[in-house]
Design an enzyme around this catalytic site. Sequence first.
Site, short mmCIF file in Angstrom:
data_model
loop_
_atom_site.label_atom_id
_atom_site.label_comp_id
_atom_site.label_asym_id
_atom_site.label_seq_id
_atom_site.Cartn_x
_atom_site.Cartn_y
_atom_site.Cartn_z
N LYS A 1 -4.09 3.05 5.82
CA LYS A 1 -3.74 1.89 5.64
C LYS A 1 -3.39 1.55 5.95
O LYS A 1 -2.83 0.11 7.00
CB LYS A 1 -4.75 1.54 4.15
CG LYS A 1 -4.84 -0.05 4.04
CD LYS A 1 -5.05 -0.45 2.59
CE LYS A 1 -6.26 0.50 1.83
NZ LYS A 1 -6.86 -0.12 0.91
N PHE B 1 -10.29 7.69 8.00
CA PHE B 1 -9.55 8.39 7.02
C PHE B 1 -10.46 7.72 5.48
O PHE B 1 -10.79 6.45 6.25
CB PHE B 1 -7.62 7.51 6.50
CG PHE B 1 -7.66 5.83 5.83
CD1 PHE B 1 -8.47 5.85 4.80
CD2 PHE B 1 -7.45 5.45 7.75
CE1 PHE B 1 -8.58 4.32 5.00
CE2 PHE B 1 -7.47 3.89 7.52
CZ PHE B 1 -7.99 3.45 6.25
N GLY B 2 -10.05 7.95 4.87
CA GLY B 2 -11.29 7.94 3.52
C GLY B 2 -12.70 8.50 4.18
O GLY B 2 -13.12 9.37 4.30
N TYR B 3 -13.44 7.08 3.93
CA TYR B 3 -15.20 7.59 4.07
C TYR B 3 -15.53 7.43 4.89
O TYR B 3 -16.87 7.85 6.10
CB TYR B 3 -15.73 6.63 2.83
CG TYR B 3 -16.15 6.94 1.18
CD1 TYR B 3 -16.71 7.43 1.22
CD2 TYR B 3 -14.53 5.93 1.40
CE1 TYR B 3 -16.19 8.28 -0.52
CE2 TYR B 3 -14.66 6.16 -0.08
CZ TYR B 3 -15.46 7.06 -0.93
OH TYR B 3 -15.50 7.68 -2.20
N THR C 1 1.43 -1.10 0.34
CA THR C 1 -0.14 -0.11 -0.30
C THR C 1 0.44 1.06 -0.24
O THR C 1 2.12 1.55 0.89
CB THR C 1 -0.98 -0.15 1.43
OG1 THR C 1 -2.01 1.44 1.06
CG2 THR C 1 -0.26 0.35 2.41
N ASN D 1 -0.85 3.73 1.41
CA ASN D 1 -2.28 4.64 1.82
C ASN D 1 -1.29 5.07 3.33
O ASN D 1 -1.87 3.69 4.15
CB ASN D 1 -3.01 4.22 1.91
CG ASN D 1 -4.23 4.90 2.70
OD1 ASN D 1 -4.17 5.15 3.60
ND2 ASN D 1 -5.41 5.14 1.84
N ALA D 2 -0.88 5.93 3.75
CA ALA D 2 -0.45 6.02 5.07
C ALA D 2 -2.01 5.40 6.62
O ALA D 2 -1.25 4.80 7.24
CB ALA D 2 -0.46 7.78 5.51
N HIS E 1 -13.97 -3.89 8.98
CA HIS E 1 -14.16 -5.07 7.60
C HIS E 1 -12.90 -5.25 7.85
O HIS E 1 -12.56 -6.53 7.80
CB HIS E 1 -14.71 -4.30 5.96
CG HIS E 1 -14.17 -2.96 5.88
ND1 HIS E 1 -13.83 -1.51 7.18
CD2 HIS E 1 -13.14 -2.63 4.92
CE1 HIS E 1 -13.85 -0.60 6.45
NE2 HIS E 1 -12.57 -0.53 4.82
N ASP F 1 -7.65 -4.47 -0.93
CA ASP F 1 -7.95 -4.07 -1.28
C ASP F 1 -9.81 -3.10 -0.91
O ASP F 1 -10.70 -4.49 -0.05
CB ASP F 1 -8.30 -4.19 -2.80
CG ASP F 1 -9.31 -2.98 -3.33
OD1 ASP F 1 -8.45 -2.11 -3.59
OD2 ASP F 1 -10.05 -3.55 -4.55
#
Length: 207
Positions: free
Chosen positions: A18, A156-158, A13, A15-16, A192, A74
Amino acid sequence: MRRRLTGKVVIATHNAGKLAEMRDLLAPFGIEAVSAGELGLPEPDETGTMFSENAAIKAHAAAQATGLPAFADDSGLCVDALDGAPGIFSARWAGPDKDFSGAMARIFSELAERGAENRRAHFVSALMLAWPDGHTELFEGRVFGEVVEPRGDAGFGYDPLFQPEGHTRTFGEMTAQEKHGVDWQKGTGLSHRARAFVLLARECLVQ
């Protein structure tokens, strides 16, 4: 036959957020983790049509480039009233600048365009372990809930717009431990990614 993971692994990855979650999850098992970003590996094109396919693309690319086992996730948000979108395109909705505030606004814009009152949604995480010889192990976790007006600046993200079932706070309002921490006595986790990791740990890690 399941294969155990020991020693060093590449987390595929850039993505920091993740990366931080994965390192936290791996820490109890004494696994040394280095990321694809830290190694300067390029990001492969994610051409799959499912989360598992994109996880495999990333894991195989990192394993072949380094000669080490590679661990890839993913994941994405699937909104029922948007026919599962953004789904595998969750990161791409944020654009090259990773503007997730814009991506979250798009979700509500598209819900409004459809006149949709249903706010049900779920996060999916496909975790793939790949070895240089081509052996793979795949595990998937899901958490169900609903999309709400964004709250909180953690995660992060959503995360700020997702409120999991049975909770009054969004992922964006939870600490990292609350969101993805695992109770190893019960073998449970909330997010998740934590749920997928519990399955992976049972089969491929020794505590």
